[in-house]
Scaffold this active site. Structure first.
Site, short mmCIF file in Angstrom:
data_model
loop_
_atom_site.label_atom_id
_atom_site.label_comp_id
_atom_site.label_asym_id
_atom_site.label_seq_id
_atom_site.Cartn_x
_atom_site.Cartn_y
_atom_site.Cartn_z
N ASN A 191 0.86 -1.19 0.00
CA ASN A 191 0.00 0.00 0.00
C ASN A 191 0.90 1.24 0.00
O ASN A 191 1.48 1.58 1.03
CB ASN A 191 -0.89 -0.03 1.26
CG ASN A 191 -1.69 1.25 1.43
OD1 ASN A 191 -1.84 2.04 0.50
ND2 ASN A 191 -2.22 1.47 2.64
N LYS A 250 0.06 4.28 -0.30
CA LYS A 250 -0.61 5.46 0.25
C LYS A 250 -0.40 6.66 -0.69
O LYS A 250 -0.27 6.47 -1.89
CB LYS A 250 -0.12 5.76 1.67
CG LYS A 250 -0.08 4.51 2.56
CD LYS A 250 0.06 4.85 4.00
CE LYS A 250 0.32 3.58 4.79
NZ LYS A 250 0.15 3.73 6.20
N HIS A 309 -9.44 1.14 5.28
CA HIS A 309 -8.14 1.36 5.94
C HIS A 309 -8.36 2.32 7.11
O HIS A 309 -9.18 3.24 7.02
CB HIS A 309 -7.15 1.95 4.93
CG HIS A 309 -5.74 1.93 5.44
ND1 HIS A 309 -5.28 2.86 6.35
CD2 HIS A 309 -4.70 1.09 5.19
CE1 HIS A 309 -4.01 2.59 6.63
NE2 HIS A 309 -3.64 1.53 5.94
N GLU A 332 -6.76 4.76 8.11
CA GLU A 332 -6.57 6.18 7.76
C GLU A 332 -7.83 6.75 7.12
O GLU A 332 -8.17 7.90 7.33
CB GLU A 332 -5.34 6.32 6.84
CG GLU A 332 -4.05 6.09 7.60
CD GLU A 332 -2.91 5.55 6.76
OE1 GLU A 332 -3.00 5.57 5.52
OE2 GLU A 332 -1.91 5.10 7.37
N GLU A 385 -5.19 -4.98 10.87
CA GLU A 385 -4.18 -3.94 11.04
C GLU A 385 -4.44 -3.18 12.34
O GLU A 385 -5.26 -2.24 12.37
CB GLU A 385 -4.25 -2.95 9.89
CG GLU A 385 -4.01 -3.56 8.53
CD GLU A 385 -3.48 -2.54 7.55
OE1 GLU A 385 -2.36 -2.69 7.10
OE2 GLU A 385 -4.19 -1.54 7.27
N GLY A 429 2.33 2.41 10.72
CA GLY A 429 3.25 3.54 10.52
C GLY A 429 3.96 3.99 11.79
O GLY A 429 4.55 5.06 11.82
N SER A 489 3.54 -1.91 10.47
CA SER A 489 4.99 -1.88 10.69
C SER A 489 5.66 -3.24 10.43
O SER A 489 6.59 -3.63 11.12
CB SER A 489 5.31 -1.38 12.10
OG SER A 489 4.83 -0.06 12.26
#
Ligand code: PEP
Length: 259
Positions: A9, A11, A97, A99, A169, A175, A215
């Protein structure tokens, strides 16, 4: 163990030239190896078409989008539909996701609509779920994930559910450099597989792909992918350098060989 699936991904990263270089770098590295592991690249929407061209030429990976509209088509300025993605050969699409849940207020209900759109056009939805740090600290991580999946994915009839991929996730691991331990990942993946088994039966549960994201890197990937219920990874930061991403794909191969 079934073959692993590794999804990158990107992003909102890379210029056009950087995207081309990254795709070519990954192709050059993958050309020299025989892989069982499935590879999917999810570049920004603007570069999907060059990615699908390279995917067609090389036959080494599939292409995924990072998001799609919940609507079919029409007056939705700025949106990209599942229909459009399918028309340029996109095979996968990340939905839900964390985010997007956080910055774009995406709800489980919206995610369910996007999943429906994608399935209608033959695109594999990669449905993300995961608890916040607070939910884990309070010991509510399993309930949090169960609710997300129940509302975004488990409403599907079995034959449609079977086309989806789940990505666990944990939000606190995305991240941050703080990875879930292999034991934490295995515990949640086994919990999810159990939910699938109760709802759709043993065979569907066994065949379902449940990826880990958060991560994940070349150093921790083999141990994570060696867990019984971890079927691969959704990789963010470490998918932006060809060498790092290919090392994670190789970790997928090692995990299969050694288990
Ligand atoms: C992601 O964005 O899906 C992700 C897992 O990011 P990272 O690998 O950078 O934690």
């Amino acid at each position: 163990m079934k073959p692993k699936l590794i999804i990158g991904n990107w992003k909102m990263n890379t210029s056009f030239d950087e995207a081309q270089d990254l795709i070519i770098g990954i192709i050059e590295a993958l050309e020299s190896v025989t892989l069982e592991t499935g590879v999917v690249l999810c570049p920004p929407a603007l570069y999907l078409e060059i990615a699908t061209d390279h995917a067609d030429d090389s036959d080494l990976f599939n292409v995924g989008a990072q998001n799609c509209s919940e609507y079919d088509n029409g007056a939705y300025t700025g949106e990209i539909s599942a229909r459009m993605l399918a028309s340029i050969g996109v095979d996968f699409c990340i939905v839900g996701h964390s985010e997007r849940r956080k910055y774009f207020n995406e709800s489980n209900e919206t995610i369910a609509k996007k999943v429906n759109q994608l399935l209608q056009f033959g695109i594999v939805p990669v449905v993300c779920c995961g608890e916040t740090r607070e939910e884990r600290k309070a010991g509510h991580h399993c309930e949090a994930v169960e609710k997300q999946l129940a509302e975004a994915l488990f409403q599907l009839p079995k034959e449609h559910f079977e086309q989806a991929v789940i990505a666990y996730e944990p939000v606190w691991a995305i991240g941050t450099g703080e990875t879930a331990s292999p034991q934490q990942a295995q515990e949640m993946h086994a919990f999810i597989r159990n939910l699938i088994e109760k709802k759709f039966g043993t065979e569907t549960a066994y065949n379902s792909y449940i990826l880990y994201g958060g991560s994940c890197n070349a150093q921790n990937a083999v141990e994570l992918f060696s867990q019984n219920d971890v079927d691969g990874g959704l990789i963010g930061g470490a998918s932006l350098k060809a060498d790092d991403f290919v090392a994670i794909i190789e970790a997928g191969e090692t995990a299969i060989r050694e288990n």
